[in-house]
Design an enzyme around this catalytic site. Structure first.
Site, PDB file in Angstrom:
ATOM      1  CB  CYS A  50      73.308  46.710  88.371  1.00 23.83           C
ATOM      2  SG  CYS A  50      72.411  47.955  89.320  1.00 23.83           S
TER       3      CYS A  50
ATOM      4  CG  HIS B 125      77.245  46.469  91.188  1.00 24.02           C
ATOM      5  ND1 HIS B 125      77.305  46.944  89.902  1.00 24.02           N
ATOM      6  CD2 HIS B 125      76.140  47.005  91.738  1.00 24.02           C
ATOM      7  CE1 HIS B 125      76.284  47.754  89.682  1.00 24.02           C
ATOM      8  NE2 HIS B 125      75.556  47.812  90.773  1.00 24.02           N
TER       9      HIS B 125
ATOM     10  CD  GLU C   9      80.401  45.784  88.520  1.00 25.88           C
ATOM     11  OE1 GLU C   9      79.937  44.648  88.758  1.00 25.88           O
ATOM     12  OE2 GLU C   9      79.701  46.821  88.510  1.00 25.88           O
TER      13      GLU C   9
END
Lengths: 84, 225
Positions: free
Chosen positions: B85, B202, B204
């Site tokens: 990002c 994302h 994560e």
């Protein structure tokens, strides 16, 4: 040394989509303004001292190359004005 | 042996990345950008967020900090580097990868789950996938539209540098499945070396089954070296 103002204008390359400009244009049209197109540009006014106008332009171009513009999406131009 | 998660002022996915890596059993630590990379760095994450408040352009300021020269040298030496990002925007701004991430076609911040098709497995982050696999990750960005000059894009295709494309649940890459107007639905690309990669979604945020899926785990495992 002389005092100058370097005016750096950074704009999207022709053909690169500008959603913010399109949104702004639609907002103006909602306000019943007539227009054909609208483009955004960022304008930086940089006060600097340099030996002459060419040296001032060279430094401002370097600033645009290294930070103010992203060459993938932007064109830029530089104007030099005397500052008194 | 540690993965450095580089924190700038305005990073806000650094702790998520750290927690995810630790859950995967990968040693990791948050590194403040002014402190430089630890000598034992074996992987680098540039996390999401709004470094420098997105002043000028997203990632523009962070890309020009001294630690990013260390990141470039580490990438050149073969250390896995993953920009997520805002981290992707930083890497594009500094030329670690080609192209630029700019304002979404919608001109809005978009926060939603997307499907991605794996386009190459020739990277540490996708080596456990097959080309054509479809995964689901969240996006959360206002400036995620991938732009690249056409000649440069041709080279990316030629060199198999496209990592992921936005697609539908069946893996079909279409305009309807493109959340932000990215060139040819590109969601992530590789750098000059295959050990450097960026993506706007994302991984994560997709590592725990309780939180909507675990498709991000295999990507982050690429940092284990």
């Amino acid at each position: 040394m002389a005092a100058f103002t370097a005016i750096v204008t950074v704009r999207l390359k022709s053909g690169v989509l500008d959603p913010e400009a399109a949104t702004t244009q639609r907002a103006l049209e909602r306000l019943e303004f007539e227009l054909d197109d609208l483009r955004f540009a960022d304008r930086y006014e940089i006060d600097l001292d340099a030996a002459d106008a060419d040296a001032a332009a060279e430094r401002a171009e370097s600033m645009a190359e290294r930070l103010l513009a992203n060459p993938t999406i932007h064109d830029y131009d530089v104007e030099i004005e005397d500052r008194t | 042996m540690t993965v450095a998660v580089v924190r700038f002022g305005g990073s806000n996915c650094d702790r998520d990345a750290l927690r995810s890596l630790q859950d995967l059993g990968i040693d990791a630590e948050i590194v403040w950008y002014e402190d430089g990379l630890p000598a034992d760095t074996t992987g680098i994450v540039l996390p999401g967020g709004f470094s420098y408040g997105d002043y000028l352009r997203a990632g523009a300021m962070a890309a020009r900090t001294p630690i990013m020269q260390d990141v470039r040298e580490a990438a050149d030496d073969g250390t896995p580097v993953l920009g997520i990002c805002n981290g992707a925007q930083i890497c594009a701004e500094m030329g670690l990868v080609d192209g630029a991430f700019t304002v979404n076609e919608s001109a809005r911040f978009q926060c939603e789950p997307v499907h991605l098709r794996v386009e190459t497995t020739d990277s540490p982050f996708t080596s456990s996938f097959e080309v054509g696999d479809v995964i689901e990750l969240p996006i959360a960005h206002g400036e995620g539209r991938y732009e690249v000059q056409s000649g440069v894009y041709d080279d990316l295709i030629e060199e198999d540098k496209v990592l992921f494309r936005y697609c539908d649940a069946d893996g079909e890459v279409s305009d309807e499945a493109n959340p932000n107007g990215s060139k040819d639905n590109v969601a992530g690309v590789l750098g000059d070396c295959d050990n450097g990669a960026v993506l706007m979604p994302h991984p994560e945020r997709a590592t725990l089954p309780e939180l909507g899926g675990t498709d991000g785990r295999a990507i982050l495992e690429g940092l284990s070296g």
